[in-house]
Design an enzyme around this catalytic site. Structure first.
Site, PDB file in Angstrom:
ATOM      1  N   ARG A  33       0.852  -1.190   0.000  1.00  0.00           N
ATOM      2  CA  ARG A  33       0.000   0.000   0.000  1.00  0.00           C
ATOM      3  C   ARG A  33       0.884   1.235   0.000  1.00  0.00           C
ATOM      4  O   ARG A  33       2.090   1.147   0.221  1.00  0.00           O
ATOM      5  CB  ARG A  33      -0.954   0.010   1.198  1.00  0.00           C
ATOM      6  CG  ARG A  33      -0.272   0.148   2.552  1.00  0.00           C
ATOM      7  CD  ARG A  33      -1.300   0.210   3.664  1.00  0.00           C
ATOM      8  NE  ARG A  33      -0.678   0.513   4.948  1.00  0.00           N
ATOM      9  CZ  ARG A  33      -1.346   0.658   6.088  1.00  0.00           C
ATOM     10  NH1 ARG A  33      -2.652   0.532   6.104  1.00  0.00           N
ATOM     11  NH2 ARG A  33      -0.719   0.940   7.210  1.00  0.00           N
TER      12      ARG A  33
ATOM     13  N   GLU B 253      -2.973  -7.939   7.391  1.00  0.00           N
ATOM     14  CA  GLU B 253      -3.430  -7.497   8.706  1.00  0.00           C
ATOM     15  C   GLU B 253      -4.445  -8.456   9.325  1.00  0.00           C
ATOM     16  O   GLU B 253      -5.224  -8.060  10.192  1.00  0.00           O
ATOM     17  CB  GLU B 253      -4.002  -6.082   8.619  1.00  0.00           C
ATOM     18  CG  GLU B 253      -2.938  -5.043   8.318  1.00  0.00           C
ATOM     19  CD  GLU B 253      -3.443  -3.617   8.376  1.00  0.00           C
ATOM     20  OE1 GLU B 253      -2.886  -2.820   9.146  1.00  0.00           O
ATOM     21  OE2 GLU B 253      -4.389  -3.296   7.643  1.00  0.00           O
ATOM     22  N   LYS B 254      -4.416  -9.710   8.937  1.00  0.00           N
ATOM     23  CA  LYS B 254      -5.419 -10.662   9.435  1.00  0.00           C
ATOM     24  C   LYS B 254      -5.269 -10.954  10.925  1.00  0.00           C
ATOM     25  O   LYS B 254      -6.214 -11.422  11.563  1.00  0.00           O
ATOM     26  CB  LYS B 254      -5.374 -11.961   8.638  1.00  0.00           C
ATOM     27  CG  LYS B 254      -4.049 -12.702   8.624  1.00  0.00           C
ATOM     28  CD  LYS B 254      -4.116 -13.932   7.725  1.00  0.00           C
ATOM     29  CE  LYS B 254      -2.755 -14.619   7.595  1.00  0.00           C
ATOM     30  NZ  LYS B 254      -1.813 -13.762   6.809  1.00  0.00           N
TER      31      LYS B 254
ATOM     32  N   CYS C 181      12.602  10.343  -7.047  1.00  0.00           N
ATOM     33  CA  CYS C 181      12.478  10.142  -8.489  1.00  0.00           C
ATOM     34  C   CYS C 181      12.792  11.427  -9.252  1.00  0.00           C
ATOM     35  O   CYS C 181      12.976  12.497  -8.660  1.00  0.00           O
ATOM     36  CB  CYS C 181      11.081   9.638  -8.836  1.00  0.00           C
ATOM     37  SG  CYS C 181       9.783  10.879  -8.670  1.00  0.00           S
TER      38      CYS C 181
ATOM     39  N   GLU D 113      -8.356   5.804  14.659  1.00  0.00           N
ATOM     40  CA  GLU D 113      -7.941   4.402  14.777  1.00  0.00           C
ATOM     41  C   GLU D 113      -7.267   4.150  16.114  1.00  0.00           C
ATOM     42  O   GLU D 113      -6.465   4.950  16.578  1.00  0.00           O
ATOM     43  CB  GLU D 113      -6.947   4.012  13.670  1.00  0.00           C
ATOM     44  CG  GLU D 113      -7.506   3.916  12.277  1.00  0.00           C
ATOM     45  CD  GLU D 113      -6.463   3.391  11.291  1.00  0.00           C
ATOM     46  OE1 GLU D 113      -5.511   2.709  11.741  1.00  0.00           O
ATOM     47  OE2 GLU D 113      -6.581   3.678  10.098  1.00  0.00           O
TER      48      GLU D 113
ATOM     49  N   GLU E 136      -3.405   8.009   6.319  1.00  0.00           N
ATOM     50  CA  GLU E 136      -2.084   8.041   6.951  1.00  0.00           C
ATOM     51  C   GLU E 136      -0.969   8.478   5.997  1.00  0.00           C
ATOM     52  O   GLU E 136       0.000   7.761   5.751  1.00  0.00           O
ATOM     53  CB  GLU E 136      -1.750   6.662   7.537  1.00  0.00           C
ATOM     54  CG  GLU E 136      -2.663   6.253   8.678  1.00  0.00           C
ATOM     55  CD  GLU E 136      -2.283   4.924   9.293  1.00  0.00           C
ATOM     56  OE1 GLU E 136      -2.638   4.677  10.450  1.00  0.00           O
ATOM     57  OE2 GLU E 136      -1.623   4.105   8.610  1.00  0.00           O
TER      58      GLU E 136
END
Length: 674
Positions: free
Chosen positions: A114, A356-357, A163, A308, A153
């Protein structure tokens, strides 16, 4: 802007990240039942849904989102709708590989995680903003929509990109900042090491260099990357504001997070939201408390939302222990006590697949309401319904701590006297003692209006930009009290030395000069003898740093006891105008800092709202005729708190209280005073 009014939600926010796209739609109905049972009134949706909402460059699929939004509305739950741009789809990386960021070694990151985007990528911004426009136009009038959540985030994984696009954008940014190459060369001191530039195109990014890069260049690159991420945010923000002018817009910050100048970001957020993940077995979460106070301070004391936290355990540390029973509730109320008008989690239902399980959730892998975690979630959610009167009240604070991201960036550049001087550690060293004293604290920028504060603490204010020294001096001259610490007042906004003797900008105010400083080795210590603080008099340890101070009007409150500077001042006090300026020239042990601050606060008449045992956290929120005292017991044993003649009504227990207040281990009371 009132969060609750504009978000169409007049209560304390309660919910979490909801990712129903990971589950069959028949599970959604069970989710609605469990959410209502737990008191959930808002969920964040679509945060990582770009690939589902846009299967290809020119194709979109909103059918499942339509059904989800309708289902939420039918069940009386509001949506914090995300723009989904936090995780670009695989087709974007394949079609535009230049959209992927580049690391300091020149290697390009790959798709498959991500945040795999360069914030300056034109392709990332083009396709992301197209999606945002479609989302806004489709759901602008939907009754479930309460708030917009841009990206997620920012800077968490990719806070810097090296770059070619970033290089050219950095050159443009520098032109706007300095106007001419002569000005840039002067500000960066490029005559050192033959670094002078004769064309903008010669200027690169401070990537992998043989040794230290130019400090001015490094500092401006930190500013540039914060601005680049902010500009990516603003590209989406402008679209949402155009189409839904009355809805709150935000992104979730990460608390005391170095890459982003969050004071600047907060100017473009209708409500500050942030994500908190303290280590669960470390005792009192001083760091989370400090971050709550900082987040509240970003918009001048306005309530924030904890977007969160975790119910039980995270998955990303080397070891991931559980929060013990009652700790999630206790820490959630710390959020409210320090100005939060919302308590939310990542995530609603624990994932069965993906990275993230094993990250905790409001509904665990049991899938029902029978887990310990869900029972705590249900208790908290239904208790928060009792706190409508607290919503939109403000935390009372008579003390401020100066916090500046530019100072943080500059202080921790390489080529410093000691790499062990860390900015947040120095801030925490003073914040922690104020926390123990149960004194409310705001965080302010160095140029802020300080007039309402009795005490201002400025730890390690290494960088002093134009106007900031005058602001602090005027505050003290007018009767304020300041505590300043070592390695302050050293450089300007380009990391150039303020000449004239350390700390030149504050020399007159402090009544001293620092002739030399002695950064200590990791195993090196000294001691200071205190005489002049009454109950705090005695000897204390110190480490990390020693300033060799020559008094120029100040009086010494403490002196070093060892080394060739034994007997020279370590802590000083100076009268300046109608106020007082204290200076601490070392990293003293906590007991000395506690004693110093306690004495100063006592002289100023600043005290805790109640006298509480150690390990009990107190805070006050108020507005007009409403005043609430929060009492949180972080101890493993029950405590009794004398109310000192005050009485009132405990919102959580529903009982009148007077005389004294009893709190169980991890217990909480919220007393509305008569």
């Amino acid at each position: 802007m009132s969060i609750s009014k504009n978000a169409r939600l007049p209560h304390m926010f309660y919910g979490g990240d909801y990712n129903p796209e990971q589950w069959p739609e028949e599970v959604w109905l069970e989710d609605m039942r469990l959410m209502k049972k737990a008191g959930v009134n808002i969920v964040s949706i679509g945060i990582f849904s770009w690939s589902l909402l846009q299967p290809g460059p020119d194709t979109y699929d909103f059918g499942w989102m339509d059904r989800l939004m309708d289902l939420l509305h039918e069940n009386g739950i509001k949506a914090d709708l995300a723009t989904a741009t936090a995780s670009p789809p695989a087709w974007l990386a394949k079609l535009h590989p230049e959209s992927l960021p580049v690391d300091q070694d020149g290697a390009r990151y790959m798709q498959g995680s991500r945040q795999h985007y360069c914030p300056n990528s034109k392709a990332f911004r083009l396709y992301g903003q197209r999606l945002v426009r479609r989302l806004a136009e489709r759901y602008k009038d939907h009754p479930a929509l309460a708030m917009w959540h841009i990206n997620n985030e920012y800077g968490c994984h990719i806070s810097r990109c090296y770059c070619e696009v970033c290089t050219s954008e950095f050159q443009i940014w520098l032109k706007k900042r300095y106007g001419t190459l002569d000005e840039l060369n002067a500000r960066w001191g490029t005559n050192f090491w033959s670094q002078k530039y004769y064309a903008w195109e010669e200027i690169g990014l401070p990537g992998k260099t043989p040794t230290y890069a130019n400090p001015g260049q490094q500092l401006d690159y930190a500013r540039f990357m914060s601005d680049s991420l902010l500009d990516a945010y603003l590209g989406e923000h402008r679209i949402l504001r155009e189409i839904t002018p009355d809805l709150p817009i935000m992104t979730n910050l990460m608390g005391v997070f170095k890459p982003l100048d969050e004071f600047e970001w907060a100017k473009h957020m209708d409500v500050v939201t942030w994500d908190s993940y303290p280590e669960p077995t470390g005792g009192i979460p001083y760091g989370a408390a400090m971050a709550h106070d900082l987040m509240r301070s970003l918009k001048g004391g306005e309530p924030f939302i904890l977007m969160e936290q975790v119910t039980s355990q995270v998955n990303w540390r080397d070891h991931n222990p559980l929060k013990r029973p009652g700790v999630m509730r206790l820490w959630s109320y710390q959020t409210v006590a320090r100005g939060g008008d919302g308590v939310m989690f990542f995530q609603w239902r624990q994932s069965k697949a993906g990275a993230e399980k094993f990250h905790g959730a409001m509904v665990t892998h049991t899938g029902d309401e029978n887990s310990r975690v869900y029972r705590e979630v249900e208790q908290l959610g239904n208790e928060l319904k009792l706190l409508d009167a607290v919503v939109n009240t403000r935390v009372e604070a008579k003390v401020a701590i100066v916090f500046d991201w530019h100072n943080w960036w500059a202080l921790e550049l390489d080529s410093k006297p000691s790499r062990d001087v860390r900015y947040v550690e120095q801030v925490m060293h003073y914040y922690k003692q104020l926390f123990k004293l149960n004194v409310g604290v705001d965080f302010v920028q160095p140029d802020a209006d300080l007039s309402k504060y009795k005490l201002v603490v400025a730890p390690a204010l290494y960088m002093v930009k134009p106007g900031e020294a005058d602001n602090l001096k005027q505050y003290v001259q007018a009767g304020g009290t300041v505590v300043m610490t070592f390695f302050s007042g050293i450089v300007d906004e380009n990391d150039r030395i303020h000449l004239g003797g350390y700390p030149a900008p504050f020399r007159e105010m402090l009544g001293l000069t620092v002739e030399e400083f002695d950064p200590m080795l990791p195993d090196q210590t000294n001691r200071v003898a205190v005489k002049g603080l009454k109950e705090a008099d005695g000897e204390y340890g110190c480490r990390l740093w020693a300033d060799l101070i020559r008094l120029e009007g100040a009086e010494a409150l403490a002196a070093f006891t060892s080394d060739f500077y034994a007997g020279s001042p370590a802590v000083t006090k100076n009268s300046f105008g109608s106020g007082k300026a204290y200076y601490v020239g070392t990293h003293a042990e906590e007991a000395l800092v506690y004693g110093l601050l306690s004495r100063i606060l006592g002289d100023l008449g600043v005290a805790a709202p109640l006298q509480a045992p150690e390990g009990v956290e107190l805070s006050v929120r108020s507005l007009e005729d409403r005043r609430f005292v929060f009492a949180l017991n972080h101890n493993t044993a029950p405590v009794t708190i004398p109310l000192g003649g005050a009485d009132g009504f405990d919102l959580l227990s529903g009982r009148q209280v007077g005389g004294e207040l009893e709190l169980a281990p991890n217990g909480v009371a919220i007393v509305q005073l008569k």
